[in-house]
Motif scaffolding. Structure first.
Motif, PDB file in Angstrom:
ATOM      1  N   GLU A 224       0.846  -1.066  -0.076  1.00  0.00           N
ATOM      2  CA  GLU A 224      -0.077  -0.115  -0.569  1.00  0.00           C
ATOM      3  C   GLU A 224       1.159   1.132  -0.080  1.00  0.00           C
ATOM      4  OE1 GLU A 224      -3.698   0.184   1.807  1.00  0.00           O
ATOM      5  OE2 GLU A 224      -3.537   2.040   0.890  1.00  0.00           O
ATOM      6  N   THR A 228      -1.787   7.636  -5.106  1.00  0.00           N
ATOM      7  CA  THR A 228      -2.518   7.001  -5.784  1.00  0.00           C
ATOM      8  C   THR A 228      -1.153   6.818  -7.272  1.00  0.00           C
ATOM      9  OG1 THR A 228      -3.138   8.756  -6.495  1.00  0.00           O
ATOM     10  CG2 THR A 228      -4.725   7.502  -5.489  1.00  0.00           C
ATOM     11  N   SER A 229      -0.545   8.032  -7.427  1.00  0.00           N
ATOM     12  CA  SER A 229       0.283   7.803  -8.165  1.00  0.00           C
ATOM     13  C   SER A 229       1.929   7.159  -8.535  1.00  0.00           C
ATOM     14  CB  SER A 229       1.306   9.200  -9.329  1.00  0.00           C
ATOM     15  OG  SER A 229       1.582  10.093  -8.195  1.00  0.00           O
ATOM     16  N   LEU A 232       0.459   3.796  -9.279  1.00  0.00           N
ATOM     17  CA  LEU A 232       0.116   3.367 -10.437  1.00  0.00           C
ATOM     18  C   LEU A 232       1.199   3.215 -11.486  1.00  0.00           C
ATOM     19  CD1 LEU A 232      -2.513   3.339 -12.743  1.00  0.00           C
ATOM     20  CD2 LEU A 232      -2.408   5.631 -13.301  1.00  0.00           C
ATOM     21  N   MET A 242      -3.000  -2.976 -10.158  1.00  0.00           N
ATOM     22  CA  MET A 242      -3.504  -2.534  -9.007  1.00  0.00           C
ATOM     23  C   MET A 242      -4.268  -3.982  -8.355  1.00  0.00           C
ATOM     24  SD  MET A 242      -2.412   0.769  -9.576  1.00  0.00           S
ATOM     25  CE  MET A 242      -3.464   1.604  -8.437  1.00  0.00           C
ATOM     26  N   PRO A 245      -5.904   2.116  -5.472  1.00  0.00           N
ATOM     27  CA  PRO A 245      -5.999   3.096  -5.833  1.00  0.00           C
ATOM     28  C   PRO A 245      -5.048   3.276  -5.184  1.00  0.00           C
ATOM     29  CG  PRO A 245      -8.169   3.533  -4.410  1.00  0.00           C
ATOM     30  CD  PRO A 245      -8.068   2.184  -4.554  1.00  0.00           C
ATOM     31  N   LYS A 246      -4.318   2.775  -4.315  1.00  0.00           N
ATOM     32  CA  LYS A 246      -3.004   2.882  -3.582  1.00  0.00           C
ATOM     33  C   LYS A 246      -2.468   1.655  -3.608  1.00  0.00           C
ATOM     34  CE  LYS A 246      -3.892   7.086  -1.484  1.00  0.00           C
ATOM     35  NZ  LYS A 246      -4.316   7.603   0.531  1.00  0.00           N
ATOM     36  N   LYS A 247      -2.826   0.277  -3.845  1.00  0.00           N
ATOM     37  CA  LYS A 247      -2.353  -0.833  -3.013  1.00  0.00           C
ATOM     38  C   LYS A 247      -1.517  -0.682  -4.541  1.00  0.00           C
ATOM     39  CE  LYS A 247      -3.404  -3.758  -0.266  1.00  0.00           C
ATOM     40  NZ  LYS A 247      -4.683  -4.209   1.334  1.00  0.00           N
TER      41      LYS A 247
END
Ligand SMILES: [Zn+2]
Length: 282
Positions: A224, A228-229, A232, A242, A245-247
């Protein structure tokens, strides 16, 4: 008896807050204290029967330890472009590993000094095969694949308690009591060095009693990130997917391969934090 020492700075006695490690001239004081703690561990290791010691500087730019002050019986791995991150140089020829000056994980104890997981700027949580791990717990598993047992940890009391959940029998030198992420009750350096030296000697004397921490593959990492970037951009590596969104998640056949890929993802995430080409000249 050949010993590997993974050295960090946040767990060194004297360190209570981030500013001491980032601002001059304070940083010069604390890299000296880091070097002295590493020397205390080297001294104890040789007293306990070690015949060869390799130290890997594992903090920040990985060039903190003052080579001119290093115990002359040891060799130092310095500089940050390493495929094996904090464990560069480790292989199956070693008989044990020490973690000196290490710290608790991000999201672990609120009392562990400067707690984070490898890169505070980007990593929120790391799971290895479903188990939440800090740096020591990850590194111990990598060492395990090489057949190398974890013998000694040094740092604050909250860090030691955290790691003992995974390595209940590891020798430990508690050199400070955590109060908050940026506050601690410290031992004087001389007292801390005496303690580390004694525990290092005992750890090497007991080396044959320890089992390497081996986990069979396949190995799945779930990471995690804080943004977000950061997550990604790691999916530029084909096996990274993915899962939030952050993981991200990836699976590798073994721990060493997975560790390298994890480090690769962290390198990408750190660079992605402000835009990967934000410093480009072209
Ligand atoms: Zn560090």
């Amino acid at each position: 008896m050949k010993l590997f020492i993974s050295a960090d700075i946040e767990g060194v006695s004297g360190v209570a807050t981030n500013v001491q490690l980032t601002k001059e001239p304070e940083y010069q004081r604390f890299r000296k204290l880091m070097t002295q703690e590493v020397n205390a561990a080297i001294e104890g290791a040789f007293e306990g029967g070690a015949t060869e010691v390799v130290v890997a500087d594992g903090h920040g730019n990985m060039s903190n330890i003052l080579i001119e002050d290093l115990d002359e019986r040891a060799r130092l791995i310095s500089g940050s472009n390493r495929v094996m991150c904090q464990l560069e140089g480790l292989d199956s020829s070693f008989d044990g590993i020490f973690f000196v000056g290490h710290h608790g994980r991000e999201g672990g104890s609120e009392r562990s000094i400067i707690n984070h997981s490898l890169a505070g700027i980007c990593v929120s949580e790391v799971k290895v095969n479903g188990v939440v791990c800090g740096e020591t717990e990850i590194n111990a598993r990598v060492a395990g694949q090489f057949g190398v047992p974890s013998l000694l940890i040094t740092g604050d009391d909250a860090y030691v308690a955290e790691v003992k959940e995974t390595l209940p029998n590891v020798e430990a030198a508690i050199v400070k009591r955590g109060i908050d992420r940026f506050a601690a009750e410290l031992l004087a350096p001389k007292r801390a060095h005496a303690l580390i030296r004694e525990k290092a000697r005992i750890a090497v004397e007991r080396a044959k009693e320890f089992e390497p921490l081996v986990i069979e593959g396949p190995i799945t990492f779930e990471v995690e990130f804080k943004g977000t970037s950061q997550a990604l951009m790691t999916t530029t590596i084909p096996v990274v997917e993915m899962v939030g969104p952050k993981k991200i998640r990836f699976t590798c056949p073994d721990m060493v391969t997975a560790y390298k890929l994890f480090w690769g993802c962290v390198i990408i995430a750190m660079t992605a934090t402000n835009g990967v080409l934000s410093h480009a000249n072209a």
